[in-house]
Design a protein around this motif. Sequence first.
Motif, PDB file in Angstrom:
ATOM      1  N   GLY A 192     -33.097 -25.332  90.597  1.00 48.74           N
ATOM      2  CA  GLY A 192     -33.575 -26.337  91.117  1.00 48.74           C
ATOM      3  C   GLY A 192     -33.816 -27.537  89.987  1.00 48.74           C
ATOM      4  N   LEU A 193     -34.619 -26.929  88.856  1.00 44.40           N
ATOM      5  CA  LEU A 193     -34.883 -27.840  87.756  1.00 44.40           C
ATOM      6  C   LEU A 193     -33.731 -28.479  87.102  1.00 44.40           C
ATOM      7  N   ALA A 194     -32.515 -27.537  87.065  1.00 44.56           N
ATOM      8  CA  ALA A 194     -31.196 -27.920  86.374  1.00 44.56           C
ATOM      9  C   ALA A 194     -30.596 -28.968  87.310  1.00 44.56           C
ATOM     10  N   HIS A 195     -30.712 -28.928  88.450  1.00 45.11           N
ATOM     11  CA  HIS A 195     -30.222 -29.719  89.552  1.00 45.11           C
ATOM     12  C   HIS A 195     -30.922 -31.217  89.367  1.00 45.11           C
ATOM     13  N   VAL A 196     -31.995 -31.189  89.153  1.00 42.23           N
ATOM     14  CA  VAL A 196     -32.938 -32.499  89.148  1.00 42.23           C
ATOM     15  C   VAL A 196     -32.463 -33.053  87.739  1.00 42.23           C
ATOM     16  N   LEU A 197     -32.274 -32.297  86.714  1.00 42.70           N
ATOM     17  CA  LEU A 197     -32.185 -32.843  85.337  1.00 42.70           C
ATOM     18  C   LEU A 197     -30.891 -33.562  85.408  1.00 42.70           C
ATOM     19  N   LEU A 198     -29.648 -32.750  85.965  1.00 40.79           N
ATOM     20  CA  LEU A 198     -28.397 -33.292  86.005  1.00 40.79           C
ATOM     21  C   LEU A 198     -28.264 -34.606  86.796  1.00 40.79           C
ATOM     22  N   ASP A 199     -29.083 -34.653  88.093  1.00 46.18           N
ATOM     23  CA  ASP A 199     -29.146 -35.939  89.001  1.00 46.18           C
ATOM     24  C   ASP A 199     -29.818 -36.984  88.121  1.00 46.18           C
ATOM     25  N   THR A 200     -30.800 -36.666  87.205  1.00 49.44           N
ATOM     26  CA  THR A 200     -31.391 -37.654  86.375  1.00 49.44           C
ATOM     27  C   THR A 200     -30.637 -38.216  85.463  1.00 49.44           C
ATOM     28  N   ALA A 201     -29.932 -37.319  84.835  1.00 53.75           N
ATOM     29  CA  ALA A 201     -28.983 -37.816  83.680  1.00 53.75           C
ATOM     30  C   ALA A 201     -27.859 -38.737  84.477  1.00 53.75           C
ATOM     31  N   GLY A 202     -27.380 -38.344  85.575  1.00 56.84           N
ATOM     32  CA  GLY A 202     -26.269 -39.127  86.050  1.00 56.84           C
ATOM     33  C   GLY A 202     -26.630 -40.412  86.734  1.00 56.84           C
ATOM     34  N   ALA A 203     -27.912 -40.370  87.263  1.00 60.04           N
ATOM     35  CA  ALA A 203     -28.368 -41.788  87.497  1.00 60.04           C
ATOM     36  C   ALA A 203     -28.455 -42.670  86.602  1.00 60.04           C
ATOM     37  N   GLY A 204     -29.056 -42.508  85.396  1.00 58.10           N
ATOM     38  CA  GLY A 204     -29.251 -43.414  84.515  1.00 58.10           C
ATOM     39  C   GLY A 204     -27.809 -43.702  84.055  1.00 58.10           C
TER      40      GLY A 204
END
Length: 370
Positions: free
Chosen positions: A128-140
């Motif tokens: 779950g944490l990895a998914h959120v971090l990946l989404d955050t990096a991608g969004a930026g």
Amino acid sequence: MSVSEAPVGARPGPESWAQSWPRWAPSAAATWGALYATVQLTWAVTGTTVPWTPGTPYAPVAQLLLALLAVVAAAACLATARPLTRAGATAVTTVLAVAVPVFVAGMISLPLQFVTLVSGSGVESATGLAHVLLDTAGAGLLVLTAAGHRRRLRGRCVRCGQAHRGVGAGPLLHPDASTASRRTRVAVYALMCGIVPWAGVKTVWTLGGDALGVTAEEWDRANAAAPASARALASVGIDITVLAALLAIFLLLGLMHRWGMVFPRWTLFLSGRRVPRLLPLVPAWLTAASLSVYGIGLTVYAPLTAVGVLPAIEPSGGFTRAGLTWMIAFGGLAFAGLGLGLVVAARSYASRTHPVCAVAGERNRWTAAR
């Protein structure tokens, strides 16, 4: 202050990696897309559980769709750096317009993950944490690429957004330190007041008082499993989530005042240096989106449950149904206020600190002098 109003006293500075983002953002976004798709496909094929909500995992079909979207977005990002036909530009714009909200939505739980880690509660789900971090990096990265794409379509300098001759390279002119407009400050201060009921109730409990029908003893029992750091703060009347909210308020104040643009005296050896504009902007934008969505959702949910339109959450931990409804409403006001306040303050800060290429700055000075 708008970009075209760079002051006469602004000083040029050397280009850094952050200022050269138009050159590396599209390729970085494409690399992220390939990595993201690989991770999602791996999770889907191996049946790895990735939580969407605490009790609901992502379905494999959703992971496959996210992987497909990441690949299409990666291709669109690479295309932004090349000459495009009108149809090609429209296609790229459409892909980015769809991809950005999807991956921004995936990072909504980022503040909660941060508070959980800081409080010492550990990681509830590594995937779950990895998914959120990946989404955050991608969004930026997608937002940066979309901004550059939009400026190219408008015939503006990709780096500074101004219309000037020459490529976007060389020194930049940075505006002098300034304070947000009175309208912005009033709006942000009003939004900050939303935290008062929520923080007040939690502070009453940690200080040994009763509120919303819940006694301090019941609150302590409900939080008996909290980490030692949270219990230590509670023993002196400080709730750890209230402390996190106070850090958000500190960020809000920095975004509105001059000391958020130039390090003040109390920062010792940093005193007088220009604050890198991304230092407050990155946490502000990352936190603003998730807090706003979460807070608005709670604010809408509370009255709908009160009138029976939506089923109410079963009370626990000493709460009555009415007390829990009020607590949800207070939480919604607090999170929505902080989130929307960060949106307003960060928008003002981004405008007041926006650097322009030296060529555009000289042209603006000449125009102002005339």
